[in-house]
Design a protein around this motif. Structure first.
Motif, PDB file in Angstrom:
ATOM      1  N   LYS A 103      -8.376   7.773   3.132  1.00 47.42           N
ATOM      2  CA  LYS A 103      -9.362   7.702   4.303  1.00 47.42           C
ATOM      3  C   LYS A 103      -8.250   6.777   6.088  1.00 47.42           C
ATOM      4  O   LYS A 103      -9.052   6.919   6.367  1.00 47.42           O
ATOM      5  CB  LYS A 103     -10.608   6.755   3.473  1.00 47.42           C
ATOM      6  N   MET A 104      -7.780   5.902   4.538  1.00 47.61           N
ATOM      7  CA  MET A 104      -6.548   4.864   5.325  1.00 47.61           C
ATOM      8  C   MET A 104      -5.314   5.906   6.228  1.00 47.61           C
ATOM      9  O   MET A 104      -5.334   5.148   7.404  1.00 47.61           O
ATOM     10  CB  MET A 104      -5.863   4.441   4.608  1.00 47.61           C
ATOM     11  N   GLU A 105      -4.955   7.367   5.881  1.00 47.62           N
ATOM     12  CA  GLU A 105      -4.093   7.834   6.752  1.00 47.62           C
ATOM     13  C   GLU A 105      -4.614   9.117   6.738  1.00 47.62           C
ATOM     14  O   GLU A 105      -4.052   9.387   5.484  1.00 47.62           O
ATOM     15  CB  GLU A 105      -2.929   7.518   5.921  1.00 47.62           C
ATOM     16  N   PRO A 106      -5.273   9.840   7.623  1.00 51.00           N
ATOM     17  CA  PRO A 106      -5.691  10.893   7.072  1.00 51.00           C
ATOM     18  C   PRO A 106      -4.474  11.889   7.483  1.00 51.00           C
ATOM     19  O   PRO A 106      -4.945  13.596   6.417  1.00 51.00           O
ATOM     20  CB  PRO A 106      -6.518  11.379   8.313  1.00 51.00           C
TER      21      PRO A 106
ATOM     22  N   GLN B  73     -10.811   8.725  -7.237  1.00 56.76           N
ATOM     23  CA  GLN B  73     -10.925   7.593  -5.718  1.00 56.76           C
ATOM     24  C   GLN B  73      -9.649   7.349  -4.740  1.00 56.76           C
ATOM     25  O   GLN B  73      -9.872   7.256  -3.271  1.00 56.76           O
ATOM     26  CB  GLN B  73     -11.150   5.806  -6.926  1.00 56.76           C
ATOM     27  N   MET B  74      -8.249   6.872  -6.019  1.00 57.74           N
ATOM     28  CA  MET B  74      -7.480   6.358  -4.866  1.00 57.74           C
ATOM     29  C   MET B  74      -6.842   7.632  -3.761  1.00 57.74           C
ATOM     30  O   MET B  74      -6.340   6.961  -2.963  1.00 57.74           O
ATOM     31  CB  MET B  74      -6.143   6.454  -5.979  1.00 57.74           C
ATOM     32  N   ALA B  75      -6.997   9.330  -4.470  1.00 56.76           N
ATOM     33  CA  ALA B  75      -6.943   9.986  -3.105  1.00 56.76           C
ATOM     34  C   ALA B  75      -7.436   9.804  -2.030  1.00 56.76           C
ATOM     35  O   ALA B  75      -7.029   9.448  -1.179  1.00 56.76           O
ATOM     36  CB  ALA B  75      -6.564  11.638  -3.763  1.00 56.76           C
TER      37      ALA B  75
ATOM     38  N   LEU C 150       0.936  -1.686  -0.145  1.00 56.64           N
ATOM     39  CA  LEU C 150       0.120   0.067   0.063  1.00 56.64           C
ATOM     40  C   LEU C 150       1.056   0.971  -0.097  1.00 56.64           C
ATOM     41  O   LEU C 150       2.166   1.301   0.691  1.00 56.64           O
ATOM     42  CB  LEU C 150      -0.937   0.097   1.382  1.00 56.64           C
ATOM     43  N   LEU C 151       0.109   2.171  -0.565  1.00 58.29           N
ATOM     44  CA  LEU C 151       1.333   3.166  -0.595  1.00 58.29           C
ATOM     45  C   LEU C 151       1.280   4.447   0.318  1.00 58.29           C
ATOM     46  O   LEU C 151       2.149   4.908   1.018  1.00 58.29           O
ATOM     47  CB  LEU C 151       0.711   4.300  -1.940  1.00 58.29           C
ATOM     48  N   VAL C 152       0.019   4.344   1.081  1.00 61.19           N
ATOM     49  CA  VAL C 152      -0.261   5.281   2.494  1.00 61.19           C
ATOM     50  C   VAL C 152       0.880   4.131   3.761  1.00 61.19           C
ATOM     51  O   VAL C 152       1.329   5.399   4.429  1.00 61.19           O
ATOM     52  CB  VAL C 152      -1.230   5.522   3.350  1.00 61.19           C
TER      53      VAL C 152
END
Length: 165
Positions: free
Chosen positions: A107-110, A100-102, A72-74
């Protein structure tokens, strides 16, 4: 210190990628170009080869580092200490996917923000897929990729027997 990530496959790196890297490097203190090892794809170049090409075409940019990653990028951003993800947009179709990806990443990493840079008009049509298709049919790709990358493409395509450059 503002640290950003410009992630992608870069298979191969094009003048469009190079343009976004150069412009992004001017916006952050350190830019990490994240070379994705996506096991769902079958790239022409290995991660090691893509890192090598990117190191060559960014050698005059002192605040740019090339780093391979998977997953995952995050997670990669967290490990790297980056707070900004930079993405290039060529067309409205890119925007729909990238938005959508952003939103998913946020959401995963605010704490991680995504910045979109529109591609320079000179490169708005250009993609790595297009470069590979032109090369596969023996076309001249020198107007699409740096000379070092064109040489790597010729070597790779001739080795694979996919073209006669």
């Amino acid at each position: 210190m503002l640290k950003g990530i410009y992630p992608g496959s870069f298979d191969p790196v094009t003048f469009g990628h190079q343009d976004i890297i150069r412009r992004s490097a001017g916006l952050v203190d350190e830019l990490i170009v994240g070379v994705l090892n996506n096991k769902a794809k079958s790239p022409l170049f290995s991660v090691k080869e893509r890192v090598r090409m990117l190191n060559e075409v960014t050698k005059d940019m002192p605040n740019v580092r090339i780093v391979p990653f998977e997953g995952l990028l995050v997670d990669f951003a967290r490990r790297s200490g980056a707070s900004v993800v930079i993405r290039g947009l060529r067309a409205i179709t890119d925007f729909e996917y990238e938005l959508q990806m952003a939103q998913t990443n946020h959401k995963m990493e605010p704490e991680i923000e995504t910045i979109f840079l529109t591609t320079s008009l000179d490169y708005s049509y250009l993609s790595s897929t297009t470069v590979k298709e032109v090369a596969a049919f023996g076309g001249d790709i020198s107007q699409f990729v740096p000379e070092f990358v064109a040489d790597c493409m010729k070597e790779k395509m001739n080795l694979k027997g996919e073209c006669k450059l």
